[in-house]
Design a protein around this motif. Structure first.
Motif, PDB file in Angstrom:
ATOM      1  N   ARG A  27       0.820  -1.223   0.000  1.00  0.00           N
ATOM      2  CA  ARG A  27       0.000   0.000   0.000  1.00  0.00           C
ATOM      3  C   ARG A  27       0.852   1.271   0.000  1.00  0.00           C
ATOM      4  O   ARG A  27       0.442   2.298  -0.511  1.00  0.00           O
ATOM      5  N   HIS A  32      -0.502   7.263  -6.836  1.00  0.00           N
ATOM      6  CA  HIS A  32      -1.825   7.746  -7.243  1.00  0.00           C
ATOM      7  C   HIS A  32      -1.604   8.787  -8.339  1.00  0.00           C
ATOM      8  O   HIS A  32      -1.196   9.908  -8.070  1.00  0.00           O
ATOM      9  N   ASP A  38      -4.125   4.015 -10.274  1.00  0.00           N
ATOM     10  CA  ASP A  38      -3.088   3.781  -9.282  1.00  0.00           C
ATOM     11  C   ASP A  38      -2.098   2.797  -9.878  1.00  0.00           C
ATOM     12  O   ASP A  38      -2.489   1.848 -10.559  1.00  0.00           O
ATOM     13  N   LEU A  67      -5.394  -6.001  -1.450  1.00  0.00           N
ATOM     14  CA  LEU A  67      -5.951  -4.831  -2.134  1.00  0.00           C
ATOM     15  C   LEU A  67      -7.304  -5.122  -2.784  1.00  0.00           C
ATOM     16  O   LEU A  67      -7.919  -4.225  -3.339  1.00  0.00           O
ATOM     17  N   ASP A  69     -10.367  -5.527  -1.927  1.00  0.00           N
ATOM     18  CA  ASP A  69     -11.554  -4.739  -1.572  1.00  0.00           C
ATOM     19  C   ASP A  69     -11.450  -3.280  -2.013  1.00  0.00           C
ATOM     20  O   ASP A  69     -12.452  -2.574  -2.049  1.00  0.00           O
ATOM     21  N   ASP A  70     -10.255  -2.827  -2.356  1.00  0.00           N
ATOM     22  CA  ASP A  70     -10.035  -1.431  -2.718  1.00  0.00           C
ATOM     23  C   ASP A  70     -10.132  -1.152  -4.214  1.00  0.00           C
ATOM     24  O   ASP A  70     -10.246   0.002  -4.620  1.00  0.00           O
ATOM     25  N   TYR A  71     -10.081  -2.201  -5.024  1.00  0.00           N
ATOM     26  CA  TYR A  71     -10.032  -2.026  -6.471  1.00  0.00           C
ATOM     27  C   TYR A  71     -10.986  -2.984  -7.175  1.00  0.00           C
ATOM     28  O   TYR A  71     -11.179  -4.111  -6.734  1.00  0.00           O
TER      29      TYR A  71
END
Length: 118
Positions: A27, A32, A38, A67, A69-71
């Motif tokens: 992370r 960004h 990203d 990652l 759940d974030d993408y």
């Protein structure tokens, strides 16, 4: 990596090699970009990254899974050919997209990869 830096206009402060060395978390190395994407910088010119051992490969896959759940999408650009790293990361993927150009070596590499994966 160098070509991506030039095209997208950024210079990463860390890369996947630092993650494997325990010097950074995945992370922490995410760039960004103003375009809204990203980027997780790979490492250019680091020989040890071309021949990861089983533990290092598993470590990277586990880090990428964190990652999830974030993408919505995570695109991984592997090297050409059918090296151990290439096969491992393709086998870990949910979907595989093989990109080729008109160069005979590109077509040969793509065919070999598809053949081995099937």
């Amino acid at each position: 990596l160098a070509n991506v830096n030039v095209m997208l206009g950024f210079e990463p402060q860390a890369h996947l090699g630092k993650v494997l060395a325990g010097e950074a978390k995945l992370r922490d190395i995410i760039v960004h970009h103003p375009t809204g994407i990203d980027i997780i910088p790979a490492s250019s010119g680091v020989v040890s990254m071309t021949n990861l051992n089983d533990d290092e490969q598993s470590q990277l896959v586990a880090a990428f899974e964190e990652l999830a759940d974030d993408y919505d999408y995570l695109l991984v650009d592997t090297a050409a050919g059918i090296g151990d790293n290439v096969l491992y990361f393709n086998e870990a993927a949910e979907d595989i997209i093989v990109v080729v150009d008109s160069e005979p070596t590109s077509i040969t590499d793509a065919y070999a990869l598809i053949k081995v994966l099937v």
